[in-house]
Write an enzyme that holds these catalytic residues in place. Structure first.
Site, PDB file in Angstrom:
ATOM      1  N   GLY A  67      24.289  -9.996  -5.788  1.00 23.18           N
ATOM      2  CA  GLY A  67      23.559  -8.836  -5.300  1.00 23.18           C
ATOM      3  C   GLY A  67      23.583  -8.701  -3.800  1.00 23.18           C
ATOM      4  O   GLY A  67      23.546  -7.589  -3.276  1.00 23.18           O
ATOM      5  N   ASN A 115      14.705  -2.797  -5.767  1.00 24.95           N
ATOM      6  CA  ASN A 115      15.994  -2.128  -5.629  1.00 24.95           C
ATOM      7  C   ASN A 115      16.340  -1.379  -6.910  1.00 24.95           C
ATOM      8  O   ASN A 115      16.018  -1.805  -8.014  1.00 24.95           O
ATOM      9  CB  ASN A 115      17.088  -3.135  -5.258  1.00 24.95           C
ATOM     10  CG  ASN A 115      17.837  -3.665  -6.467  1.00 24.95           C
ATOM     11  OD1 ASN A 115      18.752  -3.011  -6.980  1.00 24.95           O
ATOM     12  ND2 ASN A 115      17.449  -4.858  -6.914  1.00 24.95           N
ATOM     13  N   ARG A 116      16.991  -0.263  -6.727  1.00 25.50           N
ATOM     14  CA  ARG A 116      17.590   0.486  -7.829  1.00 25.50           C
ATOM     15  C   ARG A 116      18.994   0.919  -7.396  1.00 25.50           C
ATOM     16  O   ARG A 116      19.400   2.065  -7.544  1.00 25.50           O
ATOM     17  CB  ARG A 116      16.714   1.678  -8.216  1.00 25.50           C
ATOM     18  CG  ARG A 116      16.266   2.585  -7.088  1.00 25.50           C
ATOM     19  CD  ARG A 116      15.494   3.798  -7.628  1.00 25.50           C
ATOM     20  NE  ARG A 116      15.068   4.703  -6.572  1.00 25.50           N
ATOM     21  CZ  ARG A 116      13.862   4.701  -6.019  1.00 25.50           C
ATOM     22  NH1 ARG A 116      12.963   3.795  -6.394  1.00 25.50           N
ATOM     23  NH2 ARG A 116      13.545   5.580  -5.087  1.00 25.50           N
ATOM     24  N   PHE A 119      24.606  -1.119  -9.012  1.00 24.13           N
ATOM     25  CA  PHE A 119      25.951  -1.708  -8.959  1.00 24.13           C
ATOM     26  C   PHE A 119      26.877  -0.926  -8.026  1.00 24.13           C
ATOM     27  O   PHE A 119      28.031  -0.610  -8.369  1.00 24.13           O
ATOM     28  CB  PHE A 119      26.594  -1.796 -10.341  1.00 24.13           C
ATOM     29  CG  PHE A 119      25.953  -2.750 -11.305  1.00 24.13           C
ATOM     30  CD1 PHE A 119      25.063  -3.715 -10.871  1.00 24.13           C
ATOM     31  CD2 PHE A 119      26.267  -2.685 -12.660  1.00 24.13           C
ATOM     32  CE1 PHE A 119      24.477  -4.602 -11.775  1.00 24.13           C
ATOM     33  CE2 PHE A 119      25.689  -3.569 -13.565  1.00 24.13           C
ATOM     34  CZ  PHE A 119      24.802  -4.526 -13.125  1.00 24.13           C
ATOM     35  N   SER A 184      20.566  -6.199 -15.428  1.00 26.50           N
ATOM     36  CA  SER A 184      20.060  -5.346 -14.352  1.00 26.50           C
ATOM     37  C   SER A 184      19.318  -4.159 -14.952  1.00 26.50           C
ATOM     38  O   SER A 184      19.787  -3.550 -15.914  1.00 26.50           O
ATOM     39  CB  SER A 184      21.211  -4.836 -13.481  1.00 26.50           C
ATOM     40  OG  SER A 184      20.745  -3.827 -12.593  1.00 26.50           O
ATOM     41  N   ASN A 186      18.982  -1.325 -13.478  1.00 25.33           N
ATOM     42  CA  ASN A 186      19.331  -0.155 -12.687  1.00 25.33           C
ATOM     43  C   ASN A 186      20.565   0.601 -13.155  1.00 25.33           C
ATOM     44  O   ASN A 186      20.991   1.548 -12.505  1.00 25.33           O
ATOM     45  CB  ASN A 186      19.504  -0.567 -11.219  1.00 25.33           C
ATOM     46  CG  ASN A 186      18.227  -1.150 -10.650  1.00 25.33           C
ATOM     47  OD1 ASN A 186      17.142  -0.617 -10.878  1.00 25.33           O
ATOM     48  ND2 ASN A 186      18.343  -2.258  -9.931  1.00 25.33           N
ATOM     49  N   THR A 187      21.163   0.174 -14.255  1.00 27.71           N
ATOM     50  CA  THR A 187      22.220   0.933 -14.914  1.00 27.71           C
ATOM     51  C   THR A 187      21.701   1.310 -16.292  1.00 27.71           C
ATOM     52  O   THR A 187      21.330   0.423 -17.074  1.00 27.71           O
ATOM     53  CB  THR A 187      23.513   0.107 -15.035  1.00 27.71           C
ATOM     54  OG1 THR A 187      24.025  -0.160 -13.724  1.00 27.71           O
ATOM     55  CG2 THR A 187      24.567   0.862 -15.835  1.00 27.71           C
ATOM     56  N   LYS A 218      23.681 -13.885 -17.492  1.00 24.49           N
ATOM     57  CA  LYS A 218      22.444 -13.698 -16.735  1.00 24.49           C
ATOM     58  C   LYS A 218      21.484 -12.820 -17.533  1.00 24.49           C
ATOM     59  O   LYS A 218      21.838 -11.703 -17.945  1.00 24.49           O
ATOM     60  CB  LYS A 218      22.728 -13.053 -15.375  1.00 24.49           C
ATOM     61  CG  LYS A 218      21.509 -13.000 -14.455  1.00 24.49           C
ATOM     62  CD  LYS A 218      21.910 -12.656 -13.033  1.00 24.49           C
ATOM     63  CE  LYS A 218      20.736 -12.770 -12.072  1.00 24.49           C
ATOM     64  NZ  LYS A 218      21.138 -12.565 -10.665  1.00 24.49           N
ATOM     65  N   ASN A 247      16.995 -12.291 -13.777  1.00 21.56           N
ATOM     66  CA  ASN A 247      17.286 -11.155 -12.915  1.00 21.56           C
ATOM     67  C   ASN A 247      15.964 -10.586 -12.386  1.00 21.56           C
ATOM     68  O   ASN A 247      14.915 -11.212 -12.534  1.00 21.56           O
ATOM     69  CB  ASN A 247      18.068 -10.098 -13.716  1.00 21.56           C
ATOM     70  CG  ASN A 247      19.041  -9.312 -12.847  1.00 21.56           C
ATOM     71  OD1 ASN A 247      18.716  -8.909 -11.736  1.00 21.56           O
ATOM     72  ND2 ASN A 247      20.235  -9.073 -13.368  1.00 21.56           N
TER      73      ASN A 247
END
Length: 344
Positions: A67, A115-116, A119, A184, A186-187, A218, A247
């Site tokens: 990251g 965070n967003r 990737f 994650s 954020n996707t 992960k 994560n």
């Protein structure tokens, strides 16, 4: 490289910028140093900290989490700070800009980040070109370097195995291990790939392309015990070498913010430690790398006593500065020397 004396002067300048511009400026500087400076030399880790992680030998158990260096531009730099292993990425098969800005936020009073990012990276082909050049010019560091691989946003979930496999194929032979990132927040839809059937297909596809390199998975800290047991079981049966836990979280433990995205840093520690314990129990001897809110040598010792093989840093490194890895490894070495002395 001891930067402790310099950091108090630099930190106010860095933190005067918004979080993402500060990060971009820092990474451009690191990339420029790597491109134009002479070969860097990583200082040896304090004695007595070497650990085995599957087939990998780590000079110390303190690693850099994925990251921070999404494109692998600081591969030759990070070990000079004292990291015993480094994970770059998350990288995807297709280059992508990530989510709309703003998308990275500091919470200084909580020593946390939200965070967003989604990737944002230059793609696995570009990373492969850079890493290949490093190997050919003799600038490859002495510590293990791994790549964290994610699914491209444009790729439907049903095609995820092929997407992961393409990145791994491009990077095979260039990195020392791969980490499958299915955790994650954020996707859109990515975390559903932690489900047993989806994860099994991704693991199978990645292992085919990894050319014998170890593969990790992960997991998110928001999984139930049952979901953790299922995911770890699939990973073990599929031939995974280690589990990375955890994560960022979509929960907001004790944090006052309306920003969406993954929370990392100090508030994550209690949740991460609890979920790491659940992963270790489910792993039944499979190595576990602990991540989440780690700031001190005491916390590292707690996780190692719990059963972790190694740990990774991210947010505390942002707040504490580049001297943190060396401070932690020095403290760990002193603790172990004291235990050895008392037991003699």
């Amino acid at each position: 490289m001891n930067l402790d004396g310099l950091w108090p002067w630099v930190r106010p300048l860095v933190f005067a910028l918004d979080a993402e511009p500060a990060h971009e400026w820092t990474m451009r500087l690191i990339e420029a140093v790597g491109r134009y400076a002479g070969p860097v030399v990583d200082e040896p880790s304090p004695p007595g900290l070497e650990v085995r992680l599957g087939p990998l030998t780590l000079p110390n158990p303190v690693g850099l989490a994925a990251g921070l260096d999404k494109n692998g531009v600081g591969v030759e730099f990070w070990p000079t700070l004292g990291f015993g292993f480094v994970e770059v990425g998350t990288v995807t098969a297709h280059a992508q800009p990530g989510n709309p800005r703003p998308r990275l936020f500091r919470l200084p009073e909580s020593r946390a980040l939200v965070n967003r990012l989604g990737f944002n990276n230059r793609g696995s082909e570009a990373m492969a070109e850079r890493l290949r050049a490093l190997r050919h010019t003799g600038r490859w560091p002495r510590v293990p370097i791994g790549a964290n691989v994610g699914k491209s946003k444009i790729t439907p979930n049903e095609e995820a195995p092929r997407d992961y496999a393409l990145s791994v194929r491009r990077l095979a032979g260039l990195v020392d291990w791969f980490t499958i990132n299915v955790s994650s927040p954020n996707t859109v839809g990515l975390r559903s790939l932690q489900a047993a059937d989806a994860l099994a297909r991704i693991v199978e596809a990645v292992l085919v392309e990894a050319s014998g390199a170890p593969v990790f998975v992960k997991l998110a800290p928001d999984l139930t015990n049952e979901a953790i047991a299922d995911a770890v079981g699939i990973a073990r049966e599929g031939g995974i070498t280690a589990i990375v836990a955890t994560n960022t979280t979509i929960q907001r433990p004790g944090v006052d913010t309306t920003e969406t995205g993954g929370l990392s840093g100090r508030p994550l520690w209690p949740l991460a430690k609890d979920r790491i314990g659940a992963v270790i129990e489910a792993a039944d001897g499979l190595p576990v790398i602990g991540v989440g809110g780690i700031e001190t040598a005491t916390q590292i010792s707690e996780l190692i006593d719990l059963g972790c093989t190694a740990i990774q840093l991210y947010t505390s490194f942002i707040y504490e500065g580049p001297g943190l890895p060396r401070r932690l490894t020095t403290a760990l070495a002193a603790r172990r020397a004291e235990i050895s002395r008392l037991g003699a």
